[in-house]
Design a protein around this motif. Structure first.
Motif, short mmCIF file in Angstrom:
data_model
loop_
_atom_site.label_atom_id
_atom_site.label_comp_id
_atom_site.label_asym_id
_atom_site.label_seq_id
_atom_site.Cartn_x
_atom_site.Cartn_y
_atom_site.Cartn_z
N ALA A 1 1.02 -1.18 -0.12
CA ALA A 1 0.05 -0.08 0.16
C ALA A 1 0.91 1.32 -0.05
N GLN A 2 1.85 1.34 0.93
CA GLN A 2 2.74 2.58 1.00
C GLN A 2 3.66 2.76 -0.33
N ALA A 3 3.74 1.51 -1.07
CA ALA A 3 4.69 1.48 -2.21
C ALA A 3 3.95 2.23 -3.25
N ALA A 4 2.57 1.99 -3.38
CA ALA A 4 1.56 2.52 -4.34
C ALA A 4 1.37 3.96 -4.34
N ILE A 5 1.42 4.31 -2.92
CA ILE A 5 1.34 5.71 -2.54
C ILE A 5 2.51 6.47 -3.02
N SER A 6 3.69 5.92 -2.71
CA SER A 6 4.78 6.81 -2.58
C SER A 6 5.53 6.53 -3.97
N GLY A 7 5.21 5.56 -4.77
CA GLY A 7 5.81 5.46 -5.99
C GLY A 7 7.10 4.55 -6.05
N TYR A 8 7.25 3.62 -5.11
CA TYR A 8 8.39 2.70 -5.17
C TYR A 8 7.91 1.52 -5.22
N GLU A 9 8.86 0.35 -5.26
CA GLU A 9 8.64 -0.92 -5.13
C GLU A 9 9.23 -1.67 -4.09
N VAL A 10 8.24 -2.69 -3.45
CA VAL A 10 8.53 -3.27 -2.45
C VAL A 10 8.18 -4.86 -2.68
N ALA A 11 8.99 -5.71 -2.55
CA ALA A 11 8.60 -7.24 -2.89
C ALA A 11 8.96 -8.08 -1.81
N PHE B 1 0.85 5.20 5.25
CA PHE B 1 0.37 6.46 5.37
C PHE B 1 0.00 7.06 3.93
N ASP B 2 -1.32 7.53 4.21
CA ASP B 2 -1.79 8.26 2.67
C ASP B 2 -1.34 9.49 2.69
N ARG B 3 -0.81 10.19 3.44
CA ARG B 3 -0.09 11.49 3.22
C ARG B 3 1.39 11.67 4.05
N MET C 1 13.07 -1.31 -4.53
CA MET C 1 13.61 -0.11 -5.44
C MET C 1 13.00 1.13 -4.92
N ILE C 2 13.87 1.81 -4.36
CA ILE C 2 13.39 3.10 -3.68
C ILE C 2 14.35 4.12 -4.06
N GLU C 3 13.95 5.17 -4.37
CA GLU C 3 14.77 6.54 -4.86
C GLU C 3 15.56 6.16 -5.88
N GLY C 4 15.55 5.22 -6.59
CA GLY C 4 15.99 4.69 -7.92
C GLY C 4 17.38 3.57 -7.40
N TYR D 1 8.36 10.28 7.80
CA TYR D 1 8.55 8.95 8.34
C TYR D 1 7.95 8.08 7.57
N ASP D 2 8.41 6.75 7.18
CA ASP D 2 7.94 5.94 6.14
C ASP D 2 8.71 4.69 6.99
N TYR D 3 7.97 3.61 7.50
CA TYR D 3 8.67 2.34 7.91
C TYR D 3 9.17 1.72 6.96
N PHE D 4 8.84 1.64 5.86
CA PHE D 4 9.20 0.86 4.75
C PHE D 4 10.61 1.28 4.01
#
Length: 408
Positions: A38-48, A364-366, A65-68, A370-373
């Motif tokens: 859910a956070q990846a979809a909101i923030s534009g990164y990938e978590v698998a 978090f949708d806003r 894949m976060i921040e490139g 702070y982002d746990y992932f």
């Protein structure tokens, strides 16, 4: 050995220490999987997520894949749920005896009034199981008396009235058993066992818990000897003060190698004062004091006033009355639920107190900083991510505890 000095991370070991929770650790894997997506979809990164291979602690692997940047993390849960379950295996009378003992420890010592000077929310949460169990007992008593009185009017026969009395007692006991069976909705027994666990020893660790702390330390020390960029310890709720003691022991023993992985400690939704304010918590107070000055790690403490079960924005070292000269840690700031959750999401969660206590592990949708992932699977160490970040101005950082003695 690693790239930790640059603050960049390609590989990470994460050790999650749960709070007082009897549930199997797969719960945390599923929470990470669902909320990470859910956070990846909101923030534009990938978590698998992938299964963790090999023996040892329960866990999972994360490819992100976060921040490139591509980052791999191995997450393990440091389990003490067996100790929790053992402490919870009490009968109804034993639980009410726990209620009396725990109330005496906190009220008789004056600790409760000190805690109320910090935050009302967690104190109300501590009083809730006391009030709820008393209400349950009164309802059971009322059911028994009403049954006896109503049926007793139907007969003047002594034997019949005795039978009605026995029936009333039986119905009262049946109601108490029903409340206990439904505690997944009421949380009265669960929370009572939680607070009673620390109160039983007045803040000292049981031998079983000391042994588990030592085992956790061995596991983390082994990870610090590997070629990863960061070893991150996450302590949630009661797991926060366990993490304090684990890391203090490691550093005292010289088991954090110079030039090894960066070491980070993230405490979330901590309830440290519920233990550190007790008279026999010298071990924990000494560990808080020691860890707060060390440069072997970075310690970030995140809470939120919206979490009624945590001591939000209370510096656990300072309020415990053990802040030394040269104190560096923790960096205390708020996850600011009312700002990082949309009005609609906040409205949905606002009165779900137990769920909000786990929001630190969720999406978090806003989101803000702070982002746990991103912390557990992103390309920056904990120290680099919050380098220069100011502490929350509204934090409480003065001594409040009555008891400030520390172990030698």
């Amino acid at each position: 050995m690693s790239d930790s000095k640059t603050g960049q991370v390609k590989t990470r070991r994460v050790f999650y220490i749960p709070g007082y929770d009897p549930i199997h650790p797969r719960r945390y894997r599923e929470l990470y999987r669902k909320e990470g997506a859910a956070q990846a979809a909101i923030s534009g990164y990938e978590v698998a997520l992938k299964p963790k291979l090999g023996k040892g602690n329960y866990g999972w692997n994360v490819d992100a894949m976060i921040e490139g940047e591509q980052v791999s993390a191995q997450v393990e849960v440091l389990v003490w749920s067996d100790i929790v379950r053992t402490s919870m295996s009490n009968s109804i009378p034993a639980t009410y005896w726990q209620l009396l003992r725990t109330a005496w420890v906190y009220i008789g010592s004056g600790t409760l009034w000190r805690l109320m000077r910090l935050r009302k929310g967690p104190v109300i949460a501590a009083l809730y199981p006391v009030g709820m169990l008393i209400v349950q007992a009164l309802l059971a008593l009322a059911v028994g008396l009403i049954t006896y009185r109503v049926l007793g009017l139907l007969s003047d026969n002594g034997a019949a009235q005795l039978a009605f009395a026995v029936l009333g007692v039986g119905l009262g006991i049946a109601l108490l058993r029903w409340f206990k069976k439904k505690d997944g909705k009421f949380f009265a027994y669960y929370l009572m066992h939680d607070y009673a666990y620390s109160a039983a020893t007045k803040g000292a660790n049981s031998p079983e818990l000391e042994a588990r702390i030592a085992a956790f330390g061995d596991t983390i020390a082994a990870a610090l000897a590997t070629d990863v960029d960061e070893v991150l310890v996450v302590g949630h709720s009661s797991g926060a003060h366990l993490g304090v003691s684990v890391l203090a022991d490691l550093i005292r023993a010289g088991r954090v190698p110079t030039g090894g992985p960066a070491l980070g400690f993230l405490s979330l939704g901590q309830v440290v004062p519920m233990v550190s304010f007790l008279s026999h918590a010298e071990r924990l107070r000494a560990d808080l004091r020691y860890l707060s000055t060390r440069d072997e790690l970075a310690w970030v403490d995140v809470t939120a006033p919206g979490d009624g079960c945590a001591f939000a924005l209370c510096d656990p070292v300072s309020v415990s009355g053990v802040a030394p000269e040269g104190k560096r840690w923790p960096l205390v700031f708020s996850a600011a639920f009312t700002q990082t959750l949309s009005p609609a999401r906040w409205k949905e969660l606002r009165w779900r107190f137990f769920r909000l206590h786990f929001q630190y592990l969720c999406a978090f949708d806003r989101p803000r900083d702070y982002d746990y992932f991103q912390i557990t699977a992103g390309p920056q160490t904990l120290a680099a991510r919050y380098d220069g970040r100011p502490a929350s101005k509204s934090r409480i950082d003065h001594a409040v505890s009555k008891y400030t003695s520390v172990a030698a």
